[in-house]
Enzyme design. Structure first.
Site, PDB file in Angstrom:
ATOM      1  NE  ARG A 313      -2.915  -0.001   3.217  1.00  0.00           N
ATOM      2  CZ  ARG A 313      -4.171  -0.449   3.166  1.00  0.00           C
ATOM      3  NH1 ARG A 313      -5.096   0.288   2.601  1.00  0.00           N
ATOM      4  NH2 ARG A 313      -4.486  -1.603   3.686  1.00  0.00           N
ATOM      5  CE1 TYR A 361     -11.449  -4.738   4.921  1.00  0.00           C
ATOM      6  CE2 TYR A 361     -10.552  -3.361   3.183  1.00  0.00           C
ATOM      7  CZ  TYR A 361     -10.736  -4.599   3.761  1.00  0.00           C
ATOM      8  OH  TYR A 361     -10.181  -5.705   3.149  1.00  0.00           O
ATOM      9  CB  CYS A 388     -29.204  -1.660  -6.885  1.00  0.00           C
ATOM     10  SG  CYS A 388     -29.792  -1.112  -8.485  1.00  0.00           S
ATOM     11  CE1 TYR A 418      -4.360  -5.073  -0.705  1.00  0.00           C
ATOM     12  CE2 TYR A 418      -3.593  -2.945   0.076  1.00  0.00           C
ATOM     13  CZ  TYR A 418      -3.429  -4.314  -0.019  1.00  0.00           C
ATOM     14  OH  TYR A 418      -2.359  -4.913   0.549  1.00  0.00           O
TER      15      TYR A 418
END
Length: 467
Positions: A313, A361, A388, A418
């Site tokens: 990350r 998250y 939806c 991600y």
């Protein structure tokens, strides 16, 4: 007066500015107020590749590879050892990303046969690949050993025999690590914490000596050392140090039975998604972890092992942005704690299919108008997708200019990690292209998915099926 719907951490700011903590290093506004990344304007990017669109600042990505490698290598060297860096491919994986990683001198971490296939196809040498996973199949293990991967991380007792049998059949000796559930609870979201006792990853500390002895009993396995991963999006160093100290106690015990050359402390280093985020700088993180390892080894009277880390990350995240086009806008009156307030709902042409993290998250992101600047007053906004689902939120809390309009382009920063990896075809939305920009040039990393691509997978629509 601050909108009562705004969280305490969200502050009003200059809505035309680009916080360097969040945006890629080449991001800037040109003389017309349009956002440029890598020397390419967002309007041109959307014209060429469509909307939504993932954009990777290649210069930023490559610089972060080198910066992260240097931070850990220099810190380790100052304390009398070395550090090996594995790029965590699950953050963002394409063949070009693999080549950037290879050219920067890092190794790569994969956790499935598919990720392994991409790494090998892109030219990453097998010895610079590490294979993870809690349920590696015999086929995946066989392919990894055949490719001479540098290490396989064992996640359960069953895998010891599984890997040993495949290595024996191939006449090879396979280097392995043992993933240990250290019990350290990282300061992170519940579903991002991966070192707790009651979860699917790793071996209990009490089982380690027995299992390492079992590994050592196999002539076709070579024990490299212990592995730990305490979670993701971690801002502080305490958890890494606590996990390292627990593993080093085990490490010292295991040295009595043979060599333990390495210690892998995983990844999970956090980044800024909003101006309120304050992750520890990676160089300071590296220094404090390495120093703690050295101090613990001195206390134990043992040599400092070679260290390994798996950042993902912190390299890919800040280098990426996602571009969207505004479709509809509505002001919603909300009563919160007795105070009436307005939240502006801005709908875009993507959503949870291209960024699942807010739904998974409750992750927070930032947003800015990318196609122009504005002098309008700030309005508390929620950027939502077209799925939806009421939970289809792209940016939960941020300010946009009150004159945000249909067909404006919005940019969400820090989406390099991600977002593409977790993308889906929910509601049969097609997945966006991934493009890299550098020095005024654009390169497609992943092609735009079309509706025809989706229909082609439907066997009921394929030629010759059932007719």
């Amino acid at each position: 007066m601050k909108n009562p719907l705004a969280p305490k951490w969200l502050e009003e700011r200059d809505l035309n500015s680009l916080d360097p903590k969040i945006w890629p290093r080449t991001a800037k506004r040109n003389s017309q107020g349009e956002l440029e990344v890598g020397g390419v304007g967002v309007r041109e990017l959307i014209r060429r590749h469509g909307s939504p669109l993932y954009v990777v600042d290649q210069e930023d990505f490559e610089a972060r590879l080198m910066q992260t490698k240097r931070a850990f290598s220099d810190a380790a060297q100052r304390h009398g050892t070395s550090a090996k860096l594995y790029y965590a491919s699950k953050a963002l994986l394409t063949s070009d990303v693999v080549r950037w990683v290879e050219q920067a001198g890092l190794s790569i971490d994969v956790s499935t046969g598919g990720e392994l296939a991409v790494a090998l196809a892109a030219g990453m040498p097998g010895e610079r690949i590490g294979l993870h996973g809690n349920n590696k199949s015999l086929v995946e293990i066989g392919r990894a050993i055949a490719a001479n991967v540098g290490a396989i991380v064992i996640d359960s007792e069953l895998e010891i025999e599984r890997i040993a049998s495949v290595a024996t059949a191939q006449g090879k000796t396979q280097a392995v690590r043992l993933r240990v559930n250290s019990g350290v609870h990282a300061h992170t979201h519940e579903y991002l914490a991966t070192a707790r006792e009651d979860q699917k990853f790793g071996i209990a500390i009490s089982d380690v000596p027995h299992l390492v002895a079992k590994i050592r009993s196999h002539s076709h396995l070579k024990f490299l050392g212990l592995h730990s991963h305490i979670g993701s999006q971690i801002f502080v160093v305490d958890g890494f140090i606590a996990a390292a100290e627990r593993l080093l106690d085990l490490h010292a015990e295991l040295l009595q039975g043979g060599d333990v050359p390495e210690l892998n402390l995983g990844g999970g280093f956090g980044i800024s998604y909003t101006g309120a985020d304050r992750p520890m700088p990676i160089a300071e993180m590296a220094e404090r972890i390495s120093s703690a390892v050295a101090n613990k080894c001195q206390q134990l009277g043992i040599e400092i092992p070679k260290l390994a880390f798996e950042p993902g990350r912190t390299i890919a995240g800040p280098a990426g942005i996602t571009l969207y086009s505004v479709g509809t806008i509505k002001d919603v009156q909300v009563s919160d704690a007795g105070a009436a307030a307005t939240r502006k709902y801005v709908s875009v042409d993507g959503g949870m299919s291209d960024n699942a993290r807010p739904a998974l998250y409750e992750a927070e992101y930032s947003v800015a108008i990318a196609s122009r600047t504005s002098s309008a007053t700030p309005a508390l906004a929620r950027v939502v997708g077209k799925h939806c689902e009421s939970g289809d939120i792209v940016v939960r809390h941020d300010y946009l200019p009150s004159d945000v309009a249909v067909n404006d382009l919005l940019a969400v920063p820090a989406t390099g990690a991600y977002c593409f990896s977790l993308s889906s075809n929910y509601n049969f939305l097609t997945r966006p292209a991934v493009v890299a920009v550098k020095s005024g040039s654009t390169k497609v990393l992943i092609k735009t998915e079309t509706e025809q691509d989706l229909l082609a997978r439907d066997a009921g629509l394929s030629e010759g099926t059932g007719n």
